[in-house]
Each structure stands twice: as C-alpha cells, then as structure tokens.
Design a protein around this motif. Structure first.
Motif, PDB file in Angstrom:
ATOM      1  N   ALA A   1       0.951  -1.048  -0.021  1.00 23.21           N
ATOM      2  CA  ALA A   1       0.079  -0.028  -0.090  1.00 23.21           C
ATOM      3  C   ALA A   1       0.723   1.107   0.051  1.00 23.21           C
ATOM      4  O   ALA A   1       2.027   1.338   0.636  1.00 23.21           O
ATOM      5  CB  ALA A   1      -0.972  -0.090   1.206  1.00 23.21           C
ATOM      6  N   VAL A   2       0.433   2.223  -0.790  1.00 26.37           N
ATOM      7  CA  VAL A   2       1.034   3.591  -0.794  1.00 26.37           C
ATOM      8  C   VAL A   2       0.077   4.498  -0.143  1.00 26.37           C
ATOM      9  O   VAL A   2      -1.044   4.650  -0.600  1.00 26.37           O
ATOM     10  CB  VAL A   2       1.661   3.972  -2.195  1.00 26.37           C
ATOM     11  N   PHE A   3       0.339   5.471   0.849  1.00 23.74           N
ATOM     12  CA  PHE A   3      -0.313   6.306   1.457  1.00 23.74           C
ATOM     13  C   PHE A   3       0.154   7.401   1.287  1.00 23.74           C
ATOM     14  O   PHE A   3       1.186   7.970   1.558  1.00 23.74           O
ATOM     15  CB  PHE A   3      -0.675   6.129   2.930  1.00 23.74           C
ATOM     16  N   ASP A   4      -0.468   8.445   0.258  1.00 25.60           N
ATOM     17  CA  ASP A   4       0.146   9.840  -0.197  1.00 25.60           C
ATOM     18  C   ASP A   4      -0.557  11.001   0.651  1.00 25.60           C
ATOM     19  O   ASP A   4      -1.733  11.332   0.326  1.00 25.60           O
ATOM     20  CB  ASP A   4      -0.101   9.977  -1.606  1.00 25.60           C
ATOM     21  N   ILE A   5       0.015  11.354   1.742  1.00 26.66           N
ATOM     22  CA  ILE A   5      -0.536  12.398   2.600  1.00 26.66           C
ATOM     23  C   ILE A   5      -0.380  13.674   2.145  1.00 26.66           C
ATOM     24  O   ILE A   5      -0.903  14.653   2.832  1.00 26.66           O
ATOM     25  CB  ILE A   5      -0.178  12.291   3.989  1.00 26.66           C
ATOM     26  N   SER A   6       0.508  13.885   1.023  1.00 22.12           N
ATOM     27  CA  SER A   6       0.488  15.417   0.352  1.00 22.12           C
ATOM     28  C   SER A   6      -1.140  15.696  -0.433  1.00 22.12           C
ATOM     29  O   SER A   6      -1.438  16.760  -0.723  1.00 22.12           O
ATOM     30  CB  SER A   6       1.243  15.330  -0.482  1.00 22.12           C
ATOM     31  N   GLN A   7      -1.994  14.591  -0.400  1.00 23.25           N
ATOM     32  CA  GLN A   7      -3.155  14.894  -1.233  1.00 23.25           C
ATOM     33  C   GLN A   7      -4.201  15.332  -0.310  1.00 23.25           C
ATOM     34  O   GLN A   7      -4.068  14.959   0.810  1.00 23.25           O
ATOM     35  CB  GLN A   7      -3.630  13.642  -2.040  1.00 23.25           C
ATOM     36  N   PRO A   8      -5.269  16.051  -0.459  1.00 25.37           N
ATOM     37  CA  PRO A   8      -6.510  16.392   0.165  1.00 25.37           C
ATOM     38  C   PRO A   8      -7.110  15.087   0.872  1.00 25.37           C
ATOM     39  O   PRO A   8      -7.186  14.119   0.168  1.00 25.37           O
ATOM     40  CB  PRO A   8      -7.325  17.084  -0.692  1.00 25.37           C
ATOM     41  N   SER A   9      -7.517  15.245   2.176  1.00 28.16           N
ATOM     42  CA  SER A   9      -8.292  14.190   2.662  1.00 28.16           C
ATOM     43  C   SER A   9      -9.579  13.773   1.824  1.00 28.16           C
ATOM     44  O   SER A   9      -9.908  12.641   2.049  1.00 28.16           O
ATOM     45  CB  SER A   9      -8.502  14.443   4.001  1.00 28.16           C
ATOM     46  N   ALA A  10     -10.242  14.837   1.197  1.00 29.57           N
ATOM     47  CA  ALA A  10     -11.517  14.465   0.453  1.00 29.57           C
ATOM     48  C   ALA A  10     -11.044  13.282  -0.653  1.00 29.57           C
ATOM     49  O   ALA A  10     -12.158  13.032  -1.407  1.00 29.57           O
ATOM     50  CB  ALA A  10     -12.141  15.619  -0.056  1.00 29.57           C
ATOM     51  N   LYS A  11      -9.922  13.232  -1.079  1.00 29.50           N
ATOM     52  CA  LYS A  11      -9.408  12.226  -2.164  1.00 29.50           C
ATOM     53  C   LYS A  11      -9.229  10.936  -1.485  1.00 29.50           C
ATOM     54  O   LYS A  11      -8.525  10.629  -0.549  1.00 29.50           O
ATOM     55  CB  LYS A  11      -8.145  12.972  -2.832  1.00 29.50           C
ATOM     56  N   LYS A  12      -9.399   9.915  -2.519  1.00 23.69           N
ATOM     57  CA  LYS A  12      -9.147   8.395  -2.186  1.00 23.69           C
ATOM     58  C   LYS A  12      -7.600   8.420  -2.301  1.00 23.69           C
ATOM     59  O   LYS A  12      -6.998   8.239  -3.511  1.00 23.69           O
ATOM     60  CB  LYS A  12      -9.907   7.624  -2.918  1.00 23.69           C
ATOM     61  N   ARG A  13      -6.707   8.563  -1.174  1.00 26.49           N
ATOM     62  CA  ARG A  13      -5.146   8.692  -1.385  1.00 26.49           C
ATOM     63  C   ARG A  13      -4.458   7.452  -0.785  1.00 26.49           C
ATOM     64  O   ARG A  13      -3.070   7.475  -0.838  1.00 26.49           O
ATOM     65  CB  ARG A  13      -4.715   9.998  -0.650  1.00 26.49           C
ATOM     66  N   PHE A  14      -5.135   6.321  -0.281  1.00 26.93           N
ATOM     67  CA  PHE A  14      -4.510   5.245   0.090  1.00 26.93           C
ATOM     68  C   PHE A  14      -4.694   4.139  -0.863  1.00 26.93           C
ATOM     69  O   PHE A  14      -5.748   3.726  -1.167  1.00 26.93           O
ATOM     70  CB  PHE A  14      -5.155   5.036   1.312  1.00 26.93           C
ATOM     71  N   TYR A  15      -3.605   3.814  -1.407  1.00 29.67           N
ATOM     72  CA  TYR A  15      -3.686   2.928  -2.743  1.00 29.67           C
ATOM     73  C   TYR A  15      -2.902   1.414  -2.244  1.00 29.67           C
ATOM     74  O   TYR A  15      -2.394   1.482  -1.806  1.00 29.67           O
ATOM     75  CB  TYR A  15      -2.779   3.436  -3.725  1.00 29.67           C
ATOM     76  N   VAL A  16      -3.815   0.518  -2.644  1.00 33.84           N
ATOM     77  CA  VAL A  16      -3.298  -1.014  -2.447  1.00 33.84           C
ATOM     78  C   VAL A  16      -3.309  -1.555  -3.967  1.00 33.84           C
ATOM     79  O   VAL A  16      -4.001  -1.607  -4.631  1.00 33.84           O
ATOM     80  CB  VAL A  16      -4.646  -1.568  -1.685  1.00 33.84           C
ATOM     81  N   LEU A  17      -1.854  -1.957  -4.131  1.00 31.16           N
ATOM     82  CA  LEU A  17      -1.596  -2.540  -5.103  1.00 31.16           C
ATOM     83  C   LEU A  17      -1.320  -4.135  -4.927  1.00 31.16           C
ATOM     84  O   LEU A  17      -0.919  -4.574  -4.173  1.00 31.16           O
ATOM     85  CB  LEU A  17       0.079  -2.295  -5.638  1.00 31.16           C
ATOM     86  N   ASP A  18      -2.451  -4.997  -5.514  1.00 30.33           N
ATOM     87  CA  ASP A  18      -2.573  -6.201  -5.111  1.00 30.33           C
ATOM     88  C   ASP A  18      -1.884  -7.182  -6.597  1.00 30.33           C
ATOM     89  O   ASP A  18      -2.413  -7.136  -7.640  1.00 30.33           O
ATOM     90  CB  ASP A  18      -3.976  -6.582  -5.271  1.00 30.33           C
TER      91      ASP A  18
END
Length: 224
Positions: free
Chosen positions: A57-74
């Motif tokens: 998973a990559v969590f990009d906390i530079s993006q606004p919280s209203a955006k889906k910003r926690f990415y799961v690469l399966d």
C-alpha cells in the motif's frame, strides 16, 4: 536439459512479472498516484524484511483528505484500489496535511516511510464503529499494527503505550464526509480508513506487507 528448462521458466516468470507490473503501474497512473513514490515502494517491498510480497500500500498524505489517497497494489489479483484514509491531527487541518517535518518526535503525526504490518487483531474502541451522523453500525472491526523498519521511523516500535495502526473510525464514514464537504476527520497519528472497507484492507495487508507513507514524490529524507 534440466538447466535449460529452469532458465526458460525463469525467463517466462520474469516476463509475466514485468507484464503484471506494467498493468499495475498503468492503473496507478490513472488514480493520480505519485509514480516515483510507487516505484520506490515496489523496490522496498522486495526486501527480505517484508515476507508478504504479493500486495503493498502507498499512502500519499500530500493529497487532500477528500480524495482517495490510500492505494493498495494487489499483485495477486492484478488490481489497484484507492481508499479514503485520514492523516494525523498534528499533520495539519482536516482538509489537507501540511506539516511533515518533526514526525519523529510528534506522536500525533503519521510516521513517514516504509512500515510493516503485523497480524490483525480485535481492539477496543475500534471493535464496533457507530457513524455519529446517520447511525450506521459497523460491528466486528479488526485492526493491524504498523512497525517501523528504518532508523528514522523505528521509534513507533519503542513508544509504549502508544502504537500505530490501520483502523476504522466514525470520522472516515460516508456520513461524516457528506456533512463535511467530503473531508475526513483526523487521527492521533494512525492510518484511519472507512469502516466499510476496513476489514478487507486489513485482512489483505496483514502479516508482513509494506505500507509506504509518502508526501507525493518528495524524498522522505527532507523531513527528517
């Protein structure tokens, strides 16, 4: 003959991996995920310290919280999914994290860099989440602890009674977002996800997967 067969199999496996990786990267790009950070995370996930290598998973906390910003690469399913996730209250306001430097001493900030998941567990007060806005109840929630694996984020392993988790909470629900212009609330430093998706995320990432917390494509070292 046996050597030739083994070599051929290795080449086929390598080509299959390359094709799979290319597909995942194309999906990641569509989501607007920071590509350099994703590449960095993939390289880190290959290290022996991460026994679970078929997902990260990559969590990009530079993006606004209203955006889906926690990415799961399966890598098992060949799919990338994006999810809502809250940042720590001392990272900045609900709308967007703006503070990153000092995360090593401020326990209410999300730790940056590579983190490793432990095994999932049931823990109060996250066992049952109630949406304060619409009354929805989410029972049987589980959490997973995060362990620091570098010199700059290993402090999370040595700050009892404080621990960092992926867990659900009421301030990440659809009801909360609807009443707060799409924004999430803030955590005490944990990665907090929507209870609707929590158990699926935790179950998939538990037991030694990489969770890479990043500020866009910026090198983590500049925040130390």
């Amino acid at each position: 003959m046996r050597y030739l067969a083994a070599t051929l199999l290795a080449l086929i496996s390598a080509q299959a991996w390359a094709n799979e990786l290319d597909s995942l990267l194309q999906q990641v790009q569509v989501f607007g995920t920071p590509m350099a950070a994703v590449q960095r995370a993939i390289q880190i996930s290959r290290q022996p310290i991460f026994p679970k290598k078929d997902v990260l998973a990559v969590f990009d906390i530079s993006q606004p919280s209203a955006k889906k910003r926690f990415y799961v690469l399966d890598f098992k399913t060949g799919q990338v999914t994006a999810h809502y996730a809250a940042h720590g209250r001392d990272n900045g306001p609900n709308a967007k994290a703006i503070k990153f430097k000092g995360f090593q001493t401020d326990l209410d900030m999300v730790p940056l860099g590579p983190l490793k998941t432990a095994h999932s567990e049931v823990m109060e007060p996250y066992k049952k989440i109630v949406d304060w806005y619409d009354g929805s109840v989410y029972p049987d929630m589980i959490v997973v602890a995060l362990e620091g694996v570098t010199s700059y984020n290993s402090y999370v392993n040595h700050t009892p009674p404080f621990k960092w988790f992926i867990h659900p909470n009421w301030y990440t629900t659809a009801g909360f977002r609807a009443k707060n212009r799409g924004m999430l609330g803030r955590s005490n430093g944990c990665v907090v996800v929507d209870p609707v998706e929590n158990n699926q995320i935790v179950t998939r990432l538990q037991d030694g997967a990489l969770v890479f917390v990043t500020v866009g494509d910026a090198p983590i070292e500049q925040y130390l």
